[in-house]
Write a protein that holds these residues in place. Structure first.
Motif, PDB file in Angstrom:
ATOM      1  N   THR A  18       0.822  -1.208   0.000  1.00  0.00           N
ATOM      2  CA  THR A  18       0.000   0.000   0.000  1.00  0.00           C
ATOM      3  C   THR A  18       0.858   1.262   0.000  1.00  0.00           C
ATOM      4  O   THR A  18       0.418   2.319  -0.449  1.00  0.00           O
ATOM      5  CB  THR A  18      -0.925   0.028   1.234  1.00  0.00           C
ATOM      6  OG1 THR A  18      -0.123  -0.097   2.423  1.00  0.00           O
ATOM      7  CG2 THR A  18      -1.923  -1.117   1.189  1.00  0.00           C
ATOM      8  N   GLY A  19       2.095   1.148   0.504  1.00  0.00           N
ATOM      9  CA  GLY A  19       2.955   2.323   0.584  1.00  0.00           C
ATOM     10  C   GLY A  19       3.663   2.670  -0.709  1.00  0.00           C
ATOM     11  O   GLY A  19       4.216   3.770  -0.854  1.00  0.00           O
ATOM     12  N   SER A  20       3.659   1.766  -1.683  1.00  0.00           N
ATOM     13  CA  SER A  20       4.373   2.001  -2.937  1.00  0.00           C
ATOM     14  C   SER A  20       3.724   3.125  -3.744  1.00  0.00           C
ATOM     15  O   SER A  20       2.514   3.154  -3.941  1.00  0.00           O
ATOM     16  CB  SER A  20       4.379   0.724  -3.770  1.00  0.00           C
ATOM     17  OG  SER A  20       4.982   0.945  -5.028  1.00  0.00           O
ATOM     18  N   LYS A  21       4.557   4.053  -4.214  1.00  0.00           N
ATOM     19  CA  LYS A  21       4.065   5.175  -5.017  1.00  0.00           C
ATOM     20  C   LYS A  21       4.192   4.844  -6.510  1.00  0.00           C
ATOM     21  O   LYS A  21       4.945   5.478  -7.251  1.00  0.00           O
ATOM     22  CB  LYS A  21       4.851   6.445  -4.671  1.00  0.00           C
ATOM     23  CG  LYS A  21       4.802   6.829  -3.197  1.00  0.00           C
ATOM     24  CD  LYS A  21       3.393   7.108  -2.731  1.00  0.00           C
ATOM     25  CE  LYS A  21       3.356   7.692  -1.320  1.00  0.00           C
ATOM     26  NZ  LYS A  21       3.857   6.755  -0.301  1.00  0.00           N
ATOM     27  N   ALA A  22       3.433   3.837  -6.930  1.00  0.00           N
ATOM     28  CA  ALA A  22       3.526   3.345  -8.300  1.00  0.00           C
ATOM     29  C   ALA A  22       3.123   4.406  -9.330  1.00  0.00           C
ATOM     30  O   ALA A  22       3.763   4.537 -10.381  1.00  0.00           O
ATOM     31  CB  ALA A  22       2.646   2.101  -8.461  1.00  0.00           C
ATOM     32  N   LYS A  23       2.075   5.153  -9.051  1.00  0.00           N
ATOM     33  CA  LYS A  23       1.634   6.182 -10.003  1.00  0.00           C
ATOM     34  C   LYS A  23       2.715   7.239 -10.198  1.00  0.00           C
ATOM     35  O   LYS A  23       2.948   7.708 -11.316  1.00  0.00           O
ATOM     36  CB  LYS A  23       0.345   6.838  -9.497  1.00  0.00           C
ATOM     37  CG  LYS A  23      -0.873   5.931  -9.525  1.00  0.00           C
ATOM     38  CD  LYS A  23      -2.111   6.669  -9.055  1.00  0.00           C
ATOM     39  CE  LYS A  23      -3.342   5.762  -9.100  1.00  0.00           C
ATOM     40  NZ  LYS A  23      -4.568   6.468  -8.621  1.00  0.00           N
ATOM     41  N   GLU A  24       3.371   7.587  -9.115  1.00  0.00           N
ATOM     42  CA  GLU A  24       4.443   8.590  -9.192  1.00  0.00           C
ATOM     43  C   GLU A  24       5.635   8.051  -9.985  1.00  0.00           C
ATOM     44  O   GLU A  24       6.282   8.796 -10.724  1.00  0.00           O
ATOM     45  CB  GLU A  24       4.885   9.005  -7.795  1.00  0.00           C
ATOM     46  CG  GLU A  24       3.889   9.902  -7.052  1.00  0.00           C
ATOM     47  CD  GLU A  24       2.760   9.133  -6.389  1.00  0.00           C
ATOM     48  OE1 GLU A  24       1.958   9.745  -5.662  1.00  0.00           O
ATOM     49  OE2 GLU A  24       2.655   7.905  -6.618  1.00  0.00           O
ATOM     50  N   VAL A  25       5.918   6.759  -9.843  1.00  0.00           N
ATOM     51  CA  VAL A  25       7.016   6.155 -10.604  1.00  0.00           C
ATOM     52  C   VAL A  25       6.739   6.255 -12.095  1.00  0.00           C
ATOM     53  O   VAL A  25       7.608   6.656 -12.877  1.00  0.00           O
ATOM     54  CB  VAL A  25       7.210   4.672 -10.209  1.00  0.00           C
ATOM     55  CG1 VAL A  25       8.231   4.009 -11.125  1.00  0.00           C
ATOM     56  CG2 VAL A  25       7.673   4.560  -8.769  1.00  0.00           C
ATOM     57  N   VAL A  26       5.528   5.905 -12.500  1.00  0.00           N
ATOM     58  CA  VAL A  26       5.162   5.976 -13.918  1.00  0.00           C
ATOM     59  C   VAL A  26       5.253   7.398 -14.431  1.00  0.00           C
ATOM     60  O   VAL A  26       5.804   7.658 -15.509  1.00  0.00           O
ATOM     61  CB  VAL A  26       3.729   5.419 -14.132  1.00  0.00           C
ATOM     62  CG1 VAL A  26       3.280   5.662 -15.570  1.00  0.00           C
ATOM     63  CG2 VAL A  26       3.689   3.938 -13.815  1.00  0.00           C
ATOM     64  N   ARG A  27       4.749   8.338 -13.650  1.00  0.00           N
ATOM     65  CA  ARG A  27       4.784   9.746 -14.066  1.00  0.00           C
ATOM     66  C   ARG A  27       6.216  10.246 -14.175  1.00  0.00           C
ATOM     67  O   ARG A  27       6.562  10.990 -15.082  1.00  0.00           O
ATOM     68  CB  ARG A  27       4.003  10.592 -13.056  1.00  0.00           C
ATOM     69  CG  ARG A  27       3.699  11.998 -13.555  1.00  0.00           C
ATOM     70  CD  ARG A  27       2.836  12.751 -12.560  1.00  0.00           C
ATOM     71  NE  ARG A  27       2.467  14.057 -13.093  1.00  0.00           N
ATOM     72  CZ  ARG A  27       1.899  15.025 -12.383  1.00  0.00           C
ATOM     73  NH1 ARG A  27       1.623  14.815 -11.101  1.00  0.00           N
ATOM     74  NH2 ARG A  27       1.609  16.189 -12.927  1.00  0.00           N
ATOM     75  N   PHE A  28       7.053   9.798 -13.246  1.00  0.00           N
ATOM     76  CA  PHE A  28       8.466  10.172 -13.274  1.00  0.00           C
ATOM     77  C   PHE A  28       9.140   9.641 -14.534  1.00  0.00           C
ATOM     78  O   PHE A  28       9.852  10.373 -15.239  1.00  0.00           O
ATOM     79  CB  PHE A  28       9.157   9.623 -12.029  1.00  0.00           C
ATOM     80  CG  PHE A  28      10.636   9.885 -11.969  1.00  0.00           C
ATOM     81  CD1 PHE A  28      11.129  11.060 -11.431  1.00  0.00           C
ATOM     82  CD2 PHE A  28      11.537   8.950 -12.456  1.00  0.00           C
ATOM     83  CE1 PHE A  28      12.497  11.307 -11.379  1.00  0.00           C
ATOM     84  CE2 PHE A  28      12.903   9.183 -12.409  1.00  0.00           C
ATOM     85  CZ  PHE A  28      13.380  10.359 -11.868  1.00  0.00           C
ATOM     86  N   LEU A  29       8.923   8.370 -14.832  1.00  0.00           N
ATOM     87  CA  LEU A  29       9.592   7.751 -15.978  1.00  0.00           C
ATOM     88  C   LEU A  29       9.126   8.336 -17.311  1.00  0.00           C
ATOM     89  O   LEU A  29       9.858   8.284 -18.304  1.00  0.00           O
ATOM     90  CB  LEU A  29       9.363   6.239 -15.958  1.00  0.00           C
ATOM     91  CG  LEU A  29      10.099   5.470 -14.856  1.00  0.00           C
ATOM     92  CD1 LEU A  29       9.708   3.992 -14.886  1.00  0.00           C
ATOM     93  CD2 LEU A  29      11.612   5.625 -14.993  1.00  0.00           C
ATOM     94  N   LYS A  30       7.920   8.886 -17.334  1.00  0.00           N
ATOM     95  CA  LYS A  30       7.426   9.506 -18.562  1.00  0.00           C
ATOM     96  C   LYS A  30       8.128  10.827 -18.861  1.00  0.00           C
ATOM     97  O   LYS A  30       8.115  11.300 -20.003  1.00  0.00           O
ATOM     98  CB  LYS A  30       5.914   9.752 -18.448  1.00  0.00           C
ATOM     99  CG  LYS A  30       5.066   8.498 -18.613  1.00  0.00           C
ATOM    100  CD  LYS A  30       3.586   8.826 -18.537  1.00  0.00           C
ATOM    101  CE  LYS A  30       2.744   7.575 -18.756  1.00  0.00           C
ATOM    102  NZ  LYS A  30       1.281   7.896 -18.683  1.00  0.00           N
TER     103      LYS A  30
END
Length: 273
Positions: A18-30
């Protein structure tokens, strides 16, 4: 800020929690392009998935983005195994096109050699006292749960984000001593391998410093600090923090990101059986 790098390193994303910031990772990589993307351990949290973790669509999207970087940008991706994704030991080493999965690696750039490893194998707690490591994981998970509730009320009052676990780690003397010992031991390992520096993750503390002539680089994590290491084409390294990027001020033509001035892989389940 430059958006085209030679190498980007991310670690400790902990997908499946639950703590993983997956959406932020994707946005960062874009926002960035790179020749090499190194995923330095604990990308998938197998420990939590065995217990109470849940794999969500947003977690799959991280890998979709990585695959798109391989396909569209010809990015070379190296996934190094960490302690939370130690299920990868069953397939190591593996290489498919521009994707490889390894335990660790030597990275050479601009005449320098760096030993890249997640770092857990040099952590006596995770290697020799695994039950303590699991106990520590439970405690850390509780801190993240508590932290989410604390910051819920802080947001309602208009207060800034506060990292409870980072505060605890910075105040507890034993934790500070542990981090310092960890950093120095890794630098000794780099020196023994004839390398100029060490690149790691594991302890969730982003850092760039020189220890006794060895460059120590830690990419941080994507649970709290949301940080990554990036190397430009001249061999210079820097830390990039997601929360210091102003995505609202992008140059539409160049795709630049301006820093803030002020301030369903269900197949994975087979690994756990």
């Amino acid at each position: 800020m430059e958006t085209n790098f030679k190498t980007i390193v991310l670690s400790d994303i902990h997908l499946g929690t639950t703590g993983s910031k997956a959406k932020e990772v994707v946005r960062f990589l874009k926002q960035f392009q790179c020749e090499n993307l190194i995923l330095n351990g604990d990308i998938i949290d197998g420990w939590q998935l065995k217990k109470s973790g849940r794999w969500k669509r947003k977690h799959t999207r991280v890998f979709n983005r990585v695959l798109k970087m391989i396909d569209c940008d010809r990015t070379k991706v190296v996934y190094l195994r960490g302690n939370h994704d130690d299920f990868l030991d069953q397939v190591l080493p593996l290489e498919i096109g521009n994707l490889s999965i390894r335990k660790d690696m030597i990275y050479e750039s601009q005449g320098k050699k760096y030993f890249i490893t997640h770092g857990d194998v040099f952590d006596n707690i995770t290697t020799n006292l695994r039950w303590i490591a699991y106990l520590g994981d439970v405690g850390y998970t509780f801190l993240l749960w508590l932290n989410a509730r604390v910051n819920f009320y802080r947001r309602k009052k208009g207060l800034a984000y506060f990292s409870l676990s980072q505060y605890v780690k910075s105040r507890v003397k034993s934790a500070v001593a542990y981090i310092d010992d960890f950093e120095r031991e890794l630098c000794k390992v780099a020196r023994s391998k004839g390398c100029d520096g060490i690149i790691c993750g594991h302890i969730h503390k982003a850092e760039i410093r020189n220890i006794d002539g060895i460059d120590y680089y830690n990419s941080g994590d994507w649970v709290e600090s949301l940080s990554a290491l990036a190397e430009d084409h001249d061999g210079n390294w820097q830390l990039i923090y997601f929360n210091q990027l102003d995505f609202g001020k992008q140059d539409k033509n160049a795709g630049k990101v301006v820093p803030i001035k002020d301030t369903e892989f269900s197949k994975l389940n087979t690994f756990y059986q």
